[in-house]
Design an enzyme around this catalytic site. Structure first.
Site, short mmCIF file in Angstrom:
data_model
loop_
_atom_site.label_atom_id
_atom_site.label_comp_id
_atom_site.label_asym_id
_atom_site.label_seq_id
_atom_site.Cartn_x
_atom_site.Cartn_y
_atom_site.Cartn_z
N GLU A 343 0.87 -1.18 0.00
CA GLU A 343 0.00 0.00 0.00
C GLU A 343 0.90 1.23 0.00
OE1 GLU A 343 -3.82 0.32 1.56
OE2 GLU A 343 -3.80 -1.64 2.52
N GLU A 634 -1.56 -0.96 13.34
CA GLU A 634 -2.79 -0.68 12.61
C GLU A 634 -4.02 -1.15 13.37
OE1 GLU A 634 -3.01 -2.95 8.97
OE2 GLU A 634 -4.44 -1.52 8.09
C1 BGC Z 1 -5.24 1.23 4.79
C2 BGC Z 1 -5.78 2.23 5.76
C3 BGC Z 1 -6.90 2.95 5.10
C4 BGC Z 1 -7.95 1.93 4.81
C5 BGC Z 1 -9.21 2.46 4.23
C6 BGC Z 1 -6.30 0.25 4.51
O1 BGC Z 1 -5.93 -0.77 3.71
O2 BGC Z 1 -4.06 0.67 5.22
O3 BGC Z 1 -5.01 2.77 6.65
O4 BGC Z 1 -7.35 4.09 5.70
O5 BGC Z 1 -7.47 0.87 4.05
O6 BGC Z 1 -10.20 1.97 4.87
#
Ligand code: BGC
Length: 753
Positions: A343, A634
């Site tokens: 990402e 996270e």
């Molecule tokens: C990301 C997040 C992001 C989210 C959206 C994820 O895969 O890592 O931090 O805000 O997707 O919902």
């Protein structure tokens, strides 16, 4: 400064990152020589074999609608006689895997077709003669020893690979975005962390431990013999058995590999970085390499840390350190969600959540100025804000995410006090609110944003197996609709835009009233029947979950955005306190987490706020600390109590969002807040709220006015406060007993209360 660049590209398959070069001979050394360089891709400018400057990933990551060019003073690198001017180029952001999340219309994977470079050189000689030249079709192309390089996948350097000159470059006449001078801070190497040890894991693998998760690279100091190989895989964690773990990187390989030539000693990648604490030694010429051969080098944007914090609870100190590292490792060109998996996007929601804390910790004005400009460039014509900026991935236009368009300019303005900054980003703020207005009108509910697909209270723990949490997305969307309208009103006020102020202030009040009617009954939050849960909604998956607004997040938003009257406030605060008590922990996700402690402490439940801060049971901020975290996770349950990892598809150990808790420690516990009409710490309140469980706490905060210091020490029956305020900072000090002191200019006080 405007430069009409001549882009060139390589017509050859160099099977490596291409080198674009030319040779120039001078009979005397120029008095001054400047190069302006840009690329579609990333580049290193190399003059006579030396890389210019120490920045990485030039020309930086921007919206595809513009590209930056970097200025280099190359005077000292040129010499009399023959000079080789070379540009090594890689796929970088524009053409690497990071921008291949093929979402684009007509299924085009990348926006650009090929790597291209462009440079302009300006030389002045002692006798005043000037020489100017540009990249053109007489430049040559050679292969390089950088065989492949990609942010996600890593890099392969074969130092034994012959560097072959293929022939002339080709002019690249394809459409290119406008080139603007580089600004906003370069990504440069910062901390150098020596490997702590090399462990032999239970499965026999050799793993280097750097003791701290960073974003950056491993520098290797080893000459070896020609043809020998070194290969490292990067990972954030050891699993519960103590083995190297990189199962959470999605499709990022995160591997760096070198084929040695027996001459070069220091090895580092060129166009990649990884998020890691550990590196597994997959190949190495010797059986037992020494730890001293490996150094982890942290890469992040140039920005000054402006806050130091410490207290008598070592766990909170560690949390602060993790928050700082979370910011460092996710402020690489753009504010990324995470630095390790496939990402590493500028997710707007994460930034919305963390922006206040980011501005407390570091001077990030230049950093946000650039990113917010890219946001306005990528903003759709109707005002929608893509969920990631630069917009290389297409997800929801989501409340709480798009609101980065109002929250980030406002929070950064409060911290820096620069009205020009606010006015630069104000049109985008308005456009975003106007977008929501149109969405709401489309649904026939002008003051409720009901019915669109959002990320909800992402990763909340108030419902099992549901990423969005249980808070009704329409409640969140309407609450943010109100908040963004309010921020537009505030911005309009300070920019002297009276008509706008009247409009957005009125809009905020109308939304507030409708919100109360729709989502509150007898002072408690209810599910509004027109919204989330409506069978006509286009996204049944999102709405099929059990929806409830009797949640910590819903109430925290209502209280903090003032979407209730005074009686309702009391009832809501009591219910929030009960919810926390019933669960015994927080249940908030991305949206509620920055709000819950303030909602409790500002509404009569400060002890409970401190309880949550100090809890180290899952879910809590300190639970990861007890599990040895060195950055912010996270997910609350990134590692479960039994040591198992959460779903590897989405389990980063370096996501800064939950680090937003530091703004509560700063605003409430230490108690420094900037008044709306005193942006840039010109007018502030200092209202510390000590709790016996953390008897000592201190902050030093560098502000545009100078250094603010606040320290408290809880004694037996009293608390001692030491407060220092710089010139041009007008502070109102309010102590817990209500004692209030107004200060005017430089002050140093010791108070007991
Ligand atoms: C990301 C997040 C992001 C989210 C959206 C994820 O895969 O890592 O931090 O805000 O997707 O919902």
């Amino acid at each position: 400064m405007k430069i009409d660049f001549n882009y060139i590209r390589s017509p050859y398959d160099t099977k490596s990152c291409p080198i674009f070069f030319c040779e120039k001979s001078f009979t005397e050394r120029p008095k001054k020589a400047v190069a302006y360089v840009t690329a579609i891709g990333v580049f290193d400018l190399i003059i006579n074999g030396k890389k210019c400057g120490d920045s990485f990933f030039a020309p930086g990551w921007t919206s595809e609608k513009r590209v930056m060019f970097v200025k280099y003073d190359i005077t000292k690198l040129l010499s009399v006689g023959k000079n080789t001017i070379a540009i090594l180029a890689g796929n970088g952001y524009a053409l690497g895997d990071i921008s291949s999340h093929h979402y684009r219309e007509n299924d085009k994977i990348h926006f650009f077709d090929n790597v291209a470079v462009a440079a302009h050189f300006d030389l002045t000689f002692e006798n005043g003669v000037k020489e100017r030249f540009d990249t053109d079709e007489n430049w040559l192309i050679a292969s390089s020893t950088v065989i492949s390089s990609d942010f996600y996948q890593g890099e392969l350097c074969d130092l034994t690979a012959p560097v072959t000159v293929f022939g002339k470059a080709e002019m690249d006449k394809g459409k290119k975005p406008a080139a603007v001078p580089f600004y906003g801070g370069h990504v440069i190497p910062h901390e150098r962390l020596k490997a702590i040890k090399i462990i032999t894991a239970p499965n026999g693998e050799k793993v280097i431990d750097f003791g701290q998760e960073i974003a950056g690279f491993v520098e290797i100091n080893y000459k070896g013999n020609a043809g020998e190989r070194i290969k490292l895989s990067h990972g954030e964690m050891l699993d519960k058995l103590g083995n190297f773990y990189n199962g959470n990187l999605q499709w990022a390989k995160a591997v760096t590999e070198y084929v040695l030539d027996g001459k070069q000693k220091i090895h580092r990648p060129h166009f990649t970085y990884q998020g890691f604490r550990y590196a597994r030694i997959d190949e190495f010429p010797e059986e037992n390499p020494a730890a001293s051969m490996f150094t982890a080098v942290a890469l992040y944007t140039e920005m000054e840390q402006t806050c130091s914090f410490s207290c008598s609870d070592e766990r909170i100190n560690k949390l602060f350190s993790n928050i700082i590292w979370g910011q460092k490792s996710n402020f690489t060109d753009v504010p990324t969600d995470c630095p390790q998996r496939s990402e590493r996007f500028g997710w707007t929601g994460d930034s919305q959540v963390f922006c206040r804390t980011a501005n407390i910790n570091f001077d990030v004005k230049r950093f946000y100025d650039r990113w917010l400009t890219d946001m306005s460039l990528d903003q759709h014509d109707d005002g929608a804000i893509p969920c990631v900026i630069p917009a290389v991935f297409c997800g929801n236009i989501s409340a709480g995410w798009g609101d980065a368009a109002t929250v980030c300019p406002w929070e950064t303005y409060l911290a820096c006090g620069d009205k020009k900054f606010l006015s630069r980003h104000y049109p985008m703020m308005k456009k975003w609110v106007n977008y929501i207005e149109t969405r709401a009108q489309n649904y026939g509910t002008p003051y409720l944003w009901a019915g669109d697909m959002h990320y909800g209270d992402w990763l909340a723990m108030d419902i099992e197996n549901e990423l969005l949490g249980s808070t009704q997305t329409d409640l969140i969307a309407t609450a943010f609709y109100a908040y963004s309208a309010l921020l537009c009103a505030k911005a309009a006020k300070f920019l002297g835009k009276t008509d706008d102020f009247i409009k957005y202030d009125g809009l905020y009040n109308s939304i507030r009233e409708e919100f109360r009617k729709a989502f509150l009954k007898n002072g408690l939050p209810v599910v509004c029947p027109v919204a989330d849960g409506d069978p006509k909604t286009p996204h049944p998956n999102v709405y099929s979950r059990h929806v409830s607004n009797d949640t910590q997040t819903a109430i925290s938003l209502i209280l903090n955005f003032d979407l209730c009257n005074d009686d309702e406030r009391k009832t809501l605060a009591k219910r929030l306190s009960e919810l926390v008590k019933e669960k015994g922990h927080l249940t908030t996700g991305f949206i509620g987490t920055p709000h819950i402690l303030k909602a409790l402490s500002d509404n009569g439940y400060p002890k409970q706020a401190y309880d949550l801060l100090l809890s180290d049971k899952m879910p809590s901020w300190l639970f990861p600390v007890t599990k040895g975290a060195t950055t912010v996770w996270e997910r609350w349950n990134g590692i479960n109590e039994n040591g198992d990892f959460a779903d590897p598809d989405m389990n980063s150990f370096n996501h800064y969002a939950y680090g937003s808790v530091f703004s509560w420690i700063f605003d409430y516990a230490i108690g420094i807040t900037v008044d709306d009409d005193g942006a840039g710490y010109n007018k502030i309140h200092i209202a510390p709220h000590p709790d016996k469980r953390i008897p000592e706490m201190q902050v030093e905060k560098k502000t545009p006015q100078g250094l603010i210091k606040v320290k408290f020490s809880v004694r037996n029956n009293s608390v001692e406060y030491k407060i220092e305020i710089p010139e041009n900072c007008f502070a109102t000090i309010v102590l817990p007993s209500g004692k209030t002191i107004g200060t005017n200019g430089k002050t140093s006080l010791t108070l007991t209360d």
